[in-house]
Design an enzyme around this catalytic site. Structure first.
Site, PDB file in Angstrom:
ATOM      1  N   HIS A   1     -38.599 -52.400-112.849  1.00  0.00           N
ATOM      2  CA  HIS A   1     -38.866 -53.684-113.122  1.00  0.00           C
ATOM      3  C   HIS A   1     -38.239 -54.262-114.310  1.00  0.00           C
ATOM      4  O   HIS A   1     -38.552 -54.793-115.353  1.00  0.00           O
ATOM      5  CB  HIS A   1     -40.325 -53.409-113.941  1.00  0.00           C
ATOM      6  CG  HIS A   1     -41.334 -52.829-113.014  1.00  0.00           C
ATOM      7  ND1 HIS A   1     -41.244 -53.368-111.459  1.00  0.00           N
ATOM      8  CD2 HIS A   1     -42.568 -52.307-112.986  1.00  0.00           C
ATOM      9  CE1 HIS A   1     -42.344 -52.918-110.868  1.00  0.00           C
ATOM     10  NE2 HIS A   1     -43.170 -52.226-111.916  1.00  0.00           N
TER      11      HIS A   1
ATOM     12  N   HIS B   1     -47.389 -58.712-112.264  1.00  0.00           N
ATOM     13  CA  HIS B   1     -47.763 -57.465-112.221  1.00  0.00           C
ATOM     14  C   HIS B   1     -49.228 -57.316-112.750  1.00  0.00           C
ATOM     15  O   HIS B   1     -49.778 -56.429-113.285  1.00  0.00           O
ATOM     16  CB  HIS B   1     -47.005 -56.446-113.090  1.00  0.00           C
ATOM     17  CG  HIS B   1     -46.624 -55.112-112.564  1.00  0.00           C
ATOM     18  ND1 HIS B   1     -47.809 -54.197-112.847  1.00  0.00           N
ATOM     19  CD2 HIS B   1     -45.945 -54.453-111.922  1.00  0.00           C
ATOM     20  CE1 HIS B   1     -47.439 -52.894-112.442  1.00  0.00           C
ATOM     21  NE2 HIS B   1     -46.186 -53.192-111.716  1.00  0.00           N
TER      22      HIS B   1
ATOM     23  N   GLU C   1     -48.368 -56.742-105.834  1.00  0.00           N
ATOM     24  CA  GLU C   1     -46.983 -57.415-106.120  1.00  0.00           C
ATOM     25  C   GLU C   1     -46.248 -57.598-104.921  1.00  0.00           C
ATOM     26  O   GLU C   1     -45.608 -57.233-104.089  1.00  0.00           O
ATOM     27  CB  GLU C   1     -46.179 -56.012-106.900  1.00  0.00           C
ATOM     28  CG  GLU C   1     -46.994 -55.696-107.967  1.00  0.00           C
ATOM     29  CD  GLU C   1     -46.505 -54.203-108.303  1.00  0.00           C
ATOM     30  OE1 GLU C   1     -45.295 -54.255-108.529  1.00  0.00           O
ATOM     31  OE2 GLU C   1     -47.058 -53.136-108.621  1.00  0.00           O
TER      32      GLU C   1
HETATM   33  C1  BGC Z   1     -44.804 -49.186-109.758  1.00  0.00           C
HETATM   34  C2  BGC Z   1     -45.489 -48.085-110.201  1.00  0.00           C
HETATM   35  C3  BGC Z   1     -45.188 -48.094-111.706  1.00  0.00           C
HETATM   36  C4  BGC Z   1     -46.289 -49.245-112.138  1.00  0.00           C
HETATM   37  C5  BGC Z   1     -46.206 -49.525-113.514  1.00  0.00           C
HETATM   38  C6  BGC Z   1     -45.581 -50.333-110.072  1.00  0.00           C
HETATM   39  O1  BGC Z   1     -45.192 -51.560-109.620  1.00  0.00           O
HETATM   40  O2  BGC Z   1     -44.686 -49.352-108.280  1.00  0.00           O
HETATM   41  O3  BGC Z   1     -44.779 -47.001-109.739  1.00  0.00           O
HETATM   42  O4  BGC Z   1     -45.738 -47.100-112.275  1.00  0.00           O
HETATM   43  O5  BGC Z   1     -45.518 -50.523-111.602  1.00  0.00           O
HETATM   44  O6  BGC Z   1     -45.199 -49.305-114.226  1.00  0.00           O
END
Ligand code: BGC
Length: 366
Positions: free
Chosen positions: A121, A192, A331
């Protein structure tokens, strides 16, 4: 609040402690905007992380509830335990890049690693942790802009990004993404938001009935990095082609579910030959409230994450505990680790090109 006020800008919070990791600590710049339509759907967004902080919708009896997980003030977002990324825009690359490394035209780049040995991310200070410029651009529309500098978190190129949130009278939350660069760079932006259609803090989402318009997923290794395969969902717990409760198969013995500690996977959307066009990606129905949600996107994939890392140690906006699997994310995005997977659709943006994509979350009842 005054009647018929489409968008209201208001300062979100005052000075807060413990924000050493935050790049811009000018709290006066942090604003909260309220988008409200005639149906009573209300969405709040802040320019801290271009984050959706709240989505209030009616159930089938007209009772309102906030169906998005989040915090009451910006300190929650800044100091988030276990970094859940509630409601934020994540990037420059949403999802994982293996070992934080990739090459473009023979030049290797090394990104910040923040998820074991991998990059997740956007890195340590991703787009969820910066203050964006904000502008009201329509009756119920707010545009957030941010210039990610060349070298930020290791990425090449100055990337100018705009994310516009629009709430329509049909209770659609439209998210439009736009970006341009001055050097070739990977870009993969997504939102998210964690949803719980019963209301934030109202238990798990395991009874929510989910349909994902995908006949395949991109399976992962134990670090949640795609192996490069594209595997049919048929006959596996990943088959959501017909709506089923999220919890129905989640405890079945399955290597992929073990790696994700549940669902935390990219689904390859059936675009029906309409690559890059808006198509239905997923629907979610919660039987007790009657709330129903549809997701449309121009993106080729969707990461379905069902809150496996929520550990019951966070309290929500109304003071209720966010239990394990107390929210799910859908997402919309390109596939994880695409810069290292030549067979996946490309995520490389070049100078002169425009990254332009959209997603719609539509809220209603059944
Ligand atoms: C990911 C997870 C992660 C979460 C929060 C999601 O988009 O796929 O693996 O733990 O985000 O960080």
């Amino acid at each position: 609040m005054k009647k018929n006020m489409g968008v209201v800008g208001a300062v979100m919070v005052g000075l807060l402690a413990g924000c050493a990791s935050v790049k811009t600590a000018d709290f006066d710049e942090i604003k909260l905007y309220t988008l409200k339509n005639k149906a009573g759907t209300t969405v709040k967004v802040t320019n801290y992380g271009a984050t959706v902080t709240s989505i209030v919708t009616a159930d089938r009896d007209g009772n309102l509830a906030d169906i998005a997980l989040g915090y009451n003030d910006v300190s929650g977002y800044m100091n988030a335990v276990d970094k859940p990324y509630f409601g934020s825009v994540v990037g420059r690359y949403g999802n994982r890049i293996a070992k934080g490394k990739f090459s473009i035209d023979g030049q290797e780049y090394t990104l910040a690693t923040n998820n074991g040995e991998n990059h997740l991310h956007g890195g340590v200070i991703g787009f969820d942790k910066v203050v964006w410029d904000a502008e009201i651009v329509g009756k119920n529309a707010v545009k957030f802009s941010y210039l990610a500098k060349d070298g930020e978190e290791g990425y090449p190129g100055n990337l100018q990004i705009a994310v516009t949130y629009t709430l329509t009278e049909e209770s659609e939350l439209k998210i439009d993404y736009l970006a341009t660069t001055d050097k070739k760079t990977p870009v993969n932006l997504t939102n998210h938001t964690y949803f719980n259609l019963k209301g934030e803090g109202e238990g798990t989402i395991l009874d929510h009935e989910l349909m994902i318009n995908a006949k395949a997923t991109t399976p992962v290794d134990s670090g949640l990095i795609p192996t490069g395969e594209i595997t049919p969902v048929n006959g596996t717990p990943f088959d959501f082609t017909s709506a089923k409760a999220i919890g129905r198969d989640i405890s079945k013995k399955d290597r992929q579910l073990e790696y994700g500690l549940g669902y935390d996977h990219n689904f390859v959307l059936d675009k029906g030959g309409k690559d890059g066009q808006m198509t239905l990606a997923a629907t979610v129905y919660e039987p007790t409230s009657g709330r129903f949600m549809e997701v449309f996107t121009e993106e080729p994939g969707i990461q379905f994450y069902c809150g496996n890392f929520l550990a019951g140690n966070l309290k929500g906006k109304a003071g209720k505990t966010y239990v394990h699997r107390g929210g799910f994310c859908l997402e919309t995005q390109h596939y994880p680790d695409s810069p290292n997977q030549p067979a996946f659709p490309s995520t490389i943006l070049a100078p002169g090109e425009e990254y332009k994509t959209g997603t719609i979350y539509r809220f209603g009842v059944k």
